[in-house]
Design a protein around this motif. Structure first.
Motif: not given
Lengths: 626, 78
Positions: A247, A316, A462-463, A510, B13-15, B46, B72-78
């Motif tokens: 989200e 994801y 990306h990070f 991660y 939002a999200g987490v 966060l 909106v949390p800015l946690v990146f990855g996935g």
């Protein structure tokens, strides 16, 4: 030798010849292990004229030097070959429980060449390894084969298995470890299938690893484990999985929707995000060996048309590729489609991306029912995706299955070259589910110059670009704006080295997020005795990157292949990045300049290659050019 | 004299969906995003961003009565 064992299994499936290849410490130090060492062995062992699915092709699996160390995110391995999807260097990494068992068995990796006369498995146990006929497993799904193997070799045996997609040579078939973890990308499952190898099975071993500095390793594990566990990203991953912030990604415009034609859909974000998955379908979490993060999802959909028994749940990339990209907000359907990909042994990213391209082509009239065998393709039509399209791809059945099993670039090309413009791939590898137009313009550069094609994990961009990490000890303290090109080429130079180190040391991207660069190098030194300074480690990273570029050059790739498609570079149509252009050409030219790479040949200059000790490799590639 | 107040609907939002349920925050009429950021409590460490109608807001953007703001949390990855 410490950490590593210095021994790699070599198996020629055609002749049945097996041997142990002994490697010098210098080779490890120069190429770290994992992806870097596998690339070096590929250079030494590969027939560069061989078709990826031919008998002459090689498949190389190599552990990270830390595999087997009881520290989160380090028991991983990499697989390398020539990709049947891209024709370029294929590489993919995997966690799970197989890598430490291989190390405990006394080996750092496996080189496989040739082709078995009948479907077989490679069996490793008690100091021996051999090829065993297993015709009864051929044709079975990954889950079915997994159960049979466990019955035969014991509950504690560990496995690498391909599904029907690998058997049929689908160009983006994957290899599953213990039916859950995947060497997902580049079609490595098809290569294993082309050798008639259904599975690699290893029985448990109890060997104790030798570390260069025993006490230091123990104290580092004690110090780093709680930090990794308490790190905010680890907590989010544990509670909500890697889709935990889908989200959030959606609001920044990072999630591609409907074949990259949209970057924002609020309803889709709410329905597909990881917290929804946790609330509705999660039964428990899963993990890799020794990892305290436990980001893996175990899910069950109890009722409805998409009911599935308890088993591996989507990450994801799978949620976005089989949900957002196909225009579906149905999380149960995504769980089922993801499960099907696992069972058939298909890369869920390439599967989703190729189907999404076909849906758009059908909508535009560029693909007709004649091409699809009478199947109508519509956005969000998950019953057709699940009941018809995915199974037909996995078995290459019917015109649609045969077409889409080639991947999006070749599928588009086989209809009309002009259709390539709305694929989303680089070098033929479908892009992961991070849209550079919203996620960060540096991603565009990273996708383009990644040796394996569009990839967000081959470098650390990306990070780094999104502020998730800083490495002041090696000069990275930039506070970057995601939606500009500012300092992106400069960041990319460091990101290539860090990414190469992560993929060669096989750190999970991660679990290592809370580690400093110095700590990453410190644990490598303490386990393996590499004696790296920070600069030595960076140099190893760049050496590996340049070697992979040389491999691609021998496959005929040049700088012009470091490209993104029109769809990926056109201004986003909605959401946060709407209308913003990416300065792609500016970034890539500056990157070549900073890396001392020839902007036509796409490889480093001779002087640069010499600087990294790649004299012999340089001589082959540059002499060939002249 | 006390300033007029405005009501802002805030939603994680999200987490942050579980942590930051949809609720209304009352702020001074000249409040900016920065003022809202000080009012909400979230997990330590966060990074967050604020969005209004799908568009990211700079911290000095003025808020209006009745605004709905996504955190909106800015946690990146996935």
């Amino acid at each position: 030798m410490y950490g590593n064992t210095g021994k790699v299994i070599y198996i020629n499936c055609s002749t049945g010849k097996t041997e142990i290849v002994s490697l010098d410490e210098d080779v490890y130090k120069n190429f770290i292990g994992g992806s870097g060492l596998a690339a070096k062995l590929f250079w030494d062992y590969a027939d560069f004229d061989a078709d990826p699915l031919s008998e002459k092709a090689v498949l190389i699996l190599i552990n990270g030097p830390l595999a087997g160390v009881p520290l989160s995110g380090t028991s991983r391995m990499s697989a390398v070959a020539r990709s049947p999807l891209t024709g370029a260097l294929a590489e993919s990494s995997c966690g799970g429980y197989f890598p430490p068992q291989l190390r405990y068995a006394g080996y750092d990796g496996i080189i496989i060449s040739g082709k078995c006369t009948v479907p077989s498995i490679i069996h490793i146990a008690h100091g021996s390894f051999n090829i065993v006929s297993s015709e009864e497993l051929w044709g079975k799904t990954v889950g079915e084969a997994y159960v049979k193997i466990k019955e035969q070799y014991g509950e504690r045996s560990r496995t690498l298995i391909i599904g029907p997609a690998g058997e049929h040579g689908v160009s983006y078939a994957c290899i599953l470890s213990d039916a859950h973890h995947a060497f997902g990308r580049c079609g490595l499952g098809a290569i294993m299938g082309s050798k008639n190898i259904k599975a690699i099975v290893i029985e448990p071993h109890k060997t104790i690893m030798k570390y260069f500095e025993e006490q230091k390793v123990k104290s580092l594990i004690k110090e780093l484990t709680p930090r990794i566990k308490e790190y905010i990203i680890s907590q989010v991953l544990h509670e909500f999985g890697s889709a935990g912030n889908l989200e959030g990604h959606m609001y920044t415009g990072d999630v591609p929707i409907k074949n990259w034609t949209s970057n924002f859909n609020e309803e889709m974000a709410e329905k597909l995000t990881g917290s929804t998955l946790t609330e509705k379908y999660l039964t428990k979490t899963g993990t890799c060996a020794y990892c305290v993060v436990a980001c893996k999802r175990i899910v069950k959909v109890d009722e409805g048309p998409y009911s599935i028994p308890e088993g591996p749940g989507p990450e994801y990339e799978t949620v976005a590729a089989l949900g957002c990209l196909l225009g579906s907000s149905d999380l149960a359907a995504v769980c089922k489609a993801g499960r099907l990909c696992n069972e058939f042994g298909l890369d869920s990213i390439s599967t989703g991306a190729t189907i999404a391209w076909a849906m758009e082509a059908f909508e535009k009239g560029d693909l007709t029912e004649k091409d699809t065998g009478g199947i109508t393709l519509r956005w969000g039509d998950m019953p057709t995706v699940i009941d018809t399209i995915i199974p037909s791809i996995a078995r290459k059945e019917g015109p649609l299955g045969q077409l889409l099993s080639k991947g999006s670039r070749l599928a588009a090309k086989s209809i009309n070259n002009n259709l390539i413009k709305y694929t989303a791939q680089s070098k033929g590898l479908e892009a992961p589910m991070h849209d550079p137009r919203g996620g960060g313009h540096g991603h565009a550069l990273a996708y383009a110059v990644s040796p394996r094609g569009a990839c967000h994990v081959s470098t650390a961009m990306h990070f780094m670009e999104t502020g998730a990490c800083n490495y002041p000890e090696i000069g990275f303290e930039f506070d970057l704006e995601a939606l500009t090109d500012e300092k992106k080429p400069e960041t990319m130079v460091l990101a290539t080295a860090i990414g190469s180190i992560e993929n060669s040391a096989c750190f999970c991207q991660y679990a290592d997020r809370s580690l400093t660069f110095a700590e990453m190098v410190g644990i490598l030194n303490a386990v393996s005795g590499y004696h790296y300074s920070l600069q030595d480690a960076l140099d190893a990273g760049w050496r590996i990157y340049h070697l992979k570029r040389l491999i691609n050059h021998r496959f005929g790739l040049r700088a012009c292949d470091d490209a993104l498609t029109e769809r990926m570079l056109e201004p986003a149509r909605d959401g946060e990045p709407q209308g913003i252009m990416i300065n792609f050409d500016g970034m890539i030219q500056r990157f070549y300049e900073l890396m001392n790479m020839d902007n036509v040949e796409g490889v480093a200059t001779v002087d640069t290659l010499h600087k990294y000790g790649l004299e012999q490799e340089a001589a082959i590639v540059w002499k060939k050019r002249k | 004299m006390e300033k007029k107040k405005i009501g802002i609907t805030v939603e994680g939002a999200g987490v942050l969906r579980k942590e930051l349920f949809k609720h209304t925050v009352t702020l001074d009429c000249d409040a900016r995003v920065e003022d809202l950021a000080k009012k909400i409590k979230i997990k330590k460490g966060l990074q967050i961003a604020f969005f209004r109608n799908g568009k990211r807001l700079n911290r000095n953007v003025k808020l209006h009565d009745g605004d709905t703001i996504k955190v909106v949390p800015l946690v990146f990855g996935g």
